[in-house]
Design an enzyme around this catalytic site. Structure first.
Site, short mmCIF file in Angstrom:
data_model
loop_
_atom_site.label_atom_id
_atom_site.label_comp_id
_atom_site.label_asym_id
_atom_site.label_seq_id
_atom_site.Cartn_x
_atom_site.Cartn_y
_atom_site.Cartn_z
CE LYS A 113 40.15 48.54 27.91
NZ LYS A 113 41.22 47.66 28.35
CE LYS A 195 42.32 49.93 41.99
NZ LYS A 195 40.91 49.90 41.58
CE LYS A 198 42.33 41.36 37.61
NZ LYS A 198 41.14 40.88 36.97
#
Ligand code: TRP
Length: 332
Positions: A113, A195, A198
């Site tokens: 982050k 994968k 989102k």
């Protein structure tokens, strides 16, 4: 058999996709029959990125609607918003006194982050694992169904639990990652890059809110190749992924037909994709329609959240009373 306490948090950002469905929600649906489940929308966690207030509420309602449409039953589980349980931030505050700056700074998700949003490295981001520990420990959960990327957070939750117990007296059992016996499927992105997730390539991600035409378009663009050159070849992972989806949504006969064609080297990927697109569209349609219907019925969602919060607070308030007493802040 006594029911184990299960807690899991659902992120409120992003639309649910097939990776979530086959990797997580199906698992929840199995667990809700057997265990005492607390599933919540992690809306406080989402504040780390300062979402716009209007979209925050819409996101929470959408996530609730989509999870119910996908099979979560609010009569069987406590389904609630994290922010409706004031005992969670209270426990978070207590646990923060036992969480050290050094260990929090070392967490890989925190370091990611910091790289992604260098202008917004707030304390909430740093203490994300502490809030997550509070989410879990507030119900004294022992089983936490999460993916690999959350295992370190869970290890920290165990550490905080243990420190609390050592300092103030035995209160929290150790929470562990939980996989039900039901096999979860790992779904890859349709572009062959890792994968299905989102935030990345939306065109290669099939969402539970995609309409039939969008599903067809995305499947037709999925990565393939010239086809196997030798009988019974090992499948590249992006082809395997199409078969995983076909196996999950088509009839066994259809799935067997395409597998045989692959093994005989006479598979036509165009045909496979057309078939898969139809089966996926049929699979997703009822979920999408129910989710849309429920999203438009805000009153029902509010009622569901309220009932969920009542169930969750029943359990949370007991834990917080015990925690306060052990710490010595029981004055009255
Ligand atoms: N951190 C989890 C995720 O990113 C969401 C989450 C928050 C969670 N609190 C939790 C998961 C407690 C399990 C238990 O997916």
């Amino acid at each position: 058999m006594s029911r184990a306490i299960v807690v899991s948090g659902i992120r409120s950002t992003g639309n649910l996709h097939l990776g979530n469905y086959f990797g997580a929600i199906q698992n929840y649906v199995v667990m809700q029959e057997e265990q005492e489940c607390y599933f919540f929308v992690a809306d406080y966690h989402s504040l780390t990125t300062h979402p716009d207030p209007k979209s925050l509420k819409a996101n929470v309602f959408r996530v609730v609607a989509e999870n119910i449409a996908a099979g979560l039953d609010p009569d069987k589980v406590a389904l609630y918003a994290q922010s409706d349980i004031p005992e969670i931030p209270e426990l978070y505050l207590m646990l923060n006194m036992m969480a050290y700056k050094g260990e929090l700074e070392k967490v890989p998700t925190f370091k990611d982050k910091v790289r992604q949003q260098p202008d917004n490295v707030n304390a909430g981001l740093l203490t994300y694992p502490v809030l997550m520990a509070a989410d879990i420990l507030i119900h004294k959960a022992v089983k936490v169904p999460v993916g690999k990327d959350q295992e370190q957070h869970l290890e920290m939750a165990r550490n905080f639990a243990q420190r609390f117990n050592t300092r103030y007296g035995e209160l929290f059992p150790e929470p562990h990652v939980y996989r039900s016996n039901h096999e979860t499927l790992k779904i890859l992105s349709l572009d062959g890059n890792g994968k299905m997730s989102k935030s990345e390539n939306e065109a290669a991600t099939i969402y539970l809110c995609d309409d039939d035409a969008t599903i067809r378009k995305k499947i037709m663009k999925a990565k393939t190749d010239a086809g196997p050159q030798e009988p019974n070849s090992v499948m590249p992972d992006y082809i395997q992924n199409l078969f995983v989806l076909l196996n999950a949504t088509a009839t066994p006969e259809i799935a067997a037909h395409y597998l045989a064609a692959y093994n005989n080297c006479n598979i036509r990927y165009g045909d496979l994709k057309k078939q898969l697109a139809e089966d996926l569209a049929n699979f997703i349609r009822p979920i999408r329609e129910q989710a849309t219907e429920l999203q438009q019925d805000e009153q029902s969602i509010r009622r569901i959240l309220k009932t969920g919060a009542e169930k969750a607070r029943d359990s949370a308030s007991k834990t917080i009373v015990e925690a306060r007493k052990l710490i010595g802040i029981n004055y009255y």
